[in-house]
Design an enzyme around this catalytic site. Structure first.
Site, PDB file in Angstrom:
ATOM      1  N   ARG A 181      -0.554  -7.202  -3.163  1.00 21.41           N
ATOM      2  CA  ARG A 181      -0.578  -8.230  -2.133  1.00 21.41           C
ATOM      3  C   ARG A 181      -1.435  -7.855  -0.925  1.00 21.41           C
ATOM      4  O   ARG A 181      -2.296  -8.637  -0.502  1.00 21.41           O
ATOM      5  CB  ARG A 181       0.860  -8.548  -1.674  1.00 21.41           C
ATOM      6  CG  ARG A 181       1.618  -9.466  -2.612  1.00 21.41           C
ATOM      7  CD  ARG A 181       3.083  -9.169  -2.593  1.00 21.41           C
ATOM      8  NE  ARG A 181       3.340  -7.792  -3.027  1.00 21.41           N
ATOM      9  CZ  ARG A 181       3.369  -7.412  -4.308  1.00 21.41           C
ATOM     10  NH1 ARG A 181       3.186  -8.287  -5.249  1.00 21.41           N
ATOM     11  NH2 ARG A 181       3.571  -6.148  -4.624  1.00 21.41           N
ATOM     12  N   THR A 182      -1.213  -6.675  -0.346  1.00 25.19           N
ATOM     13  CA  THR A 182      -1.915  -6.343   0.899  1.00 25.19           C
ATOM     14  C   THR A 182      -3.418  -6.230   0.685  1.00 25.19           C
ATOM     15  O   THR A 182      -4.217  -6.813   1.434  1.00 25.19           O
ATOM     16  CB  THR A 182      -1.361  -5.043   1.500  1.00 25.19           C
ATOM     17  OG1 THR A 182       0.050  -5.165   1.676  1.00 25.19           O
ATOM     18  CG2 THR A 182      -2.006  -4.757   2.846  1.00 25.19           C
ATOM     19  N   LYS A 200     -13.365  15.059  -5.063  1.00 22.18           N
ATOM     20  CA  LYS A 200     -14.144  16.280  -4.857  1.00 22.18           C
ATOM     21  C   LYS A 200     -13.656  17.071  -3.643  1.00 22.18           C
ATOM     22  O   LYS A 200     -14.244  18.096  -3.300  1.00 22.18           O
ATOM     23  CB  LYS A 200     -15.622  15.930  -4.682  1.00 22.18           C
ATOM     24  CG  LYS A 200     -16.228  15.172  -5.851  1.00 22.18           C
ATOM     25  CD  LYS A 200     -17.668  14.772  -5.542  1.00 22.18           C
ATOM     26  CE  LYS A 200     -18.264  13.943  -6.670  1.00 22.18           C
ATOM     27  NZ  LYS A 200     -19.654  13.502  -6.357  1.00 22.18           N
ATOM     28  N   ARG A 253      -4.779   2.000   3.937  1.00 22.06           N
ATOM     29  CA  ARG A 253      -3.415   2.342   3.520  1.00 22.06           C
ATOM     30  C   ARG A 253      -3.406   3.788   3.057  1.00 22.06           C
ATOM     31  O   ARG A 253      -4.303   4.229   2.348  1.00 22.06           O
ATOM     32  CB  ARG A 253      -2.918   1.447   2.387  1.00 22.06           C
ATOM     33  CG  ARG A 253      -1.600   1.960   1.780  1.00 22.06           C
ATOM     34  CD  ARG A 253      -0.979   1.007   0.794  1.00 22.06           C
ATOM     35  NE  ARG A 253      -0.437  -0.155   1.491  1.00 22.06           N
ATOM     36  CZ  ARG A 253       0.254  -1.119   0.880  1.00 22.06           C
ATOM     37  NH1 ARG A 253       0.469  -1.054  -0.427  1.00 22.06           N
ATOM     38  NH2 ARG A 253       0.724  -2.133   1.574  1.00 22.06           N
ATOM     39  N   HIS A 265       4.141  -0.914   8.711  1.00 25.43           N
ATOM     40  CA  HIS A 265       3.270  -1.856   8.008  1.00 25.43           C
ATOM     41  C   HIS A 265       3.122  -3.068   8.932  1.00 25.43           C
ATOM     42  O   HIS A 265       3.726  -4.114   8.720  1.00 25.43           O
ATOM     43  CB  HIS A 265       3.921  -2.252   6.682  1.00 25.43           C
ATOM     44  CG  HIS A 265       2.988  -2.915   5.708  1.00 25.43           C
ATOM     45  ND1 HIS A 265       1.755  -3.427   6.065  1.00 25.43           N
ATOM     46  CD2 HIS A 265       3.110  -3.161   4.372  1.00 25.43           C
ATOM     47  CE1 HIS A 265       1.170  -3.947   5.008  1.00 25.43           C
ATOM     48  NE2 HIS A 265       1.968  -3.801   3.969  1.00 25.43           N
TER      49      HIS A 265
END
Length: 348
Positions: A98-99, A126, A147, A175
């Site tokens: 969703r986000t 890496k 995120r 959030h």
């Protein structure tokens, strides 16, 4: 780099305005020339969006009315050119449906474009640091959405940037945009936020969505109720913050007992990935489940919300109940993020 985008006039409410969505006549600004500049500053232009406590009530009024305006644009036109020529960098170190997709949709409906990075397909494999990755991606874009599984990671990354960064969830921390879209959904579904009893259910310890929402709701006259196992109660720091704002809080061990006076039921899943062991998860799995039988104890006009994904905490038999707003809630995320992107990018 793209030149500056002219500001677009939108209807701006005063602090005394109703919380109900704007009437259709007020959303006619879709065709207002870009030369019309909003003179009232919202204070979000060029700012990082990291925590909900950076918002005040007036900013929420402006954001939510703009989000409703964006909803009308999508309904009537599909898209607009508010952010034409602008690029958003989407960086997700955790899985998201969703986000990540609602941010991408929001940017594209505003006329902008999106570049993305995940640790599985980047130089993170890496050994590249978060700070280096973020600075590289910011060099290609006008704004960063991040995120990360570690609380505080977004604040750390923001210190490296001169361009705006939006926190799309930092572990068990916050959030912010989920909290914003949750309140917008309540406003769209009920017409107001004030005077409501809002009950949060499930994994309140690990749920960053409820952490942000509880804090943000203190800007309104509401009552909070918590239903969770003893090991998954709302963190003390969140409860202390809520108490300092003078908001009533009450804890329940049984969902049925909390339902009769509840106006908004906010369900959350038990987050298996946050537990130290499978045994710990199994002890609380299925502790708070909403079924049609349990729902008989609720008001007929209650709203059921969930940040999703769900596992088994809401029976699929409830999906057709008119009180079930969680899919409409997910859709609202696009309109709120469209509004926030426009405000942060200083085109309104």
């Amino acid at each position: 780099a793209p030149g500056p985008v002219a500001a677009i006039s939108i209807p701006i409410p005063t602090p005394d305005d109703s919380e109900a969505p704007m009437s259709p006549s007020l959303t006619a600004a879709v065709s207002v020339p870009k030369s019309h500049i909003v003179t009232k500053s919202h204070g979000l232009a060029g700012q990082h969006i990291l925590k909900v406590n950076q918002f005040n009530r007036e900013q929420l009024h402006q954001l939510f009315n703009l989000a409703h305006h964006m909803r009308m644009i999508v309904s009537r036109e599909g898209s607009c050119d508010y952010l034409k020529g602008r690029v958003m960098a989407s960086i997700f170190y955790e899985a998201s449906t969703r986000t990540s997709n609602s941010f991408a949709t929001a940017m594209q409906r505003l006329g902008g474009s999106v570049i993305s990075m995940t640790p599985q397909e980047s130089s993170v494999k890496k050994g590249e640091s978060l700070q280096d990755s973020v600075q590289i991606m910011a060099g290609y874009a006008d704004l960063v959405v991040l995120r990360h599984p570690e609380p505080g990671a977004c604040q750390l990354a923001a210190r490296c940037l001169s361009k705006p960064l939006i926190n799309a969830g930092d572990g068990v921390g916050e959030h912010p945009t989920q909290g914003l879209l949750d309140i917008f959904t309540i406003r769209e579904e009920i017409g107001t936020v004030n005077g409501l009893t809002i009950t949060m259910v499930g994994d309140l310890k690990h749920g960053r969505t409820v952490h942000s929402l509880a804090r943000l709701l203190t800007l309104y006259r509401i009552r909070l109720r918590y239903v969770a196992p003893e090991s998954l109660q709302m963190p003390k720091e969140v409860q202390d913050f809520v108490a300092e704002q003078g908001v009533s809080q009450e804890s329940f061990s049984n969902l049925k007992n909390a339902l009769p006076d509840t106006d908004v039921l906010y369900m959350t899943r038990i987050q298996r990935e946050r537990f130290a062991s499978a045994d710990d998860y199994e002890k609380v799995k299925g502790c708070c489940v909403l079924t049609p039988e349990v729902l008989t104890h609720a008001k007929e006009r209650m709203v059921i919300m969930h940040p999703l994904p769900r596992v088994d905490e809401i029976s699929i038999d409830i999906d057709t109940d008119p009180r079930a707003a969680y899919f409409r809630q997910a859709e609202c995320g696009v309109y709120v993020r469209m509004a926030l992107l426009a405000m942060v990018m200083d085109v309104v």
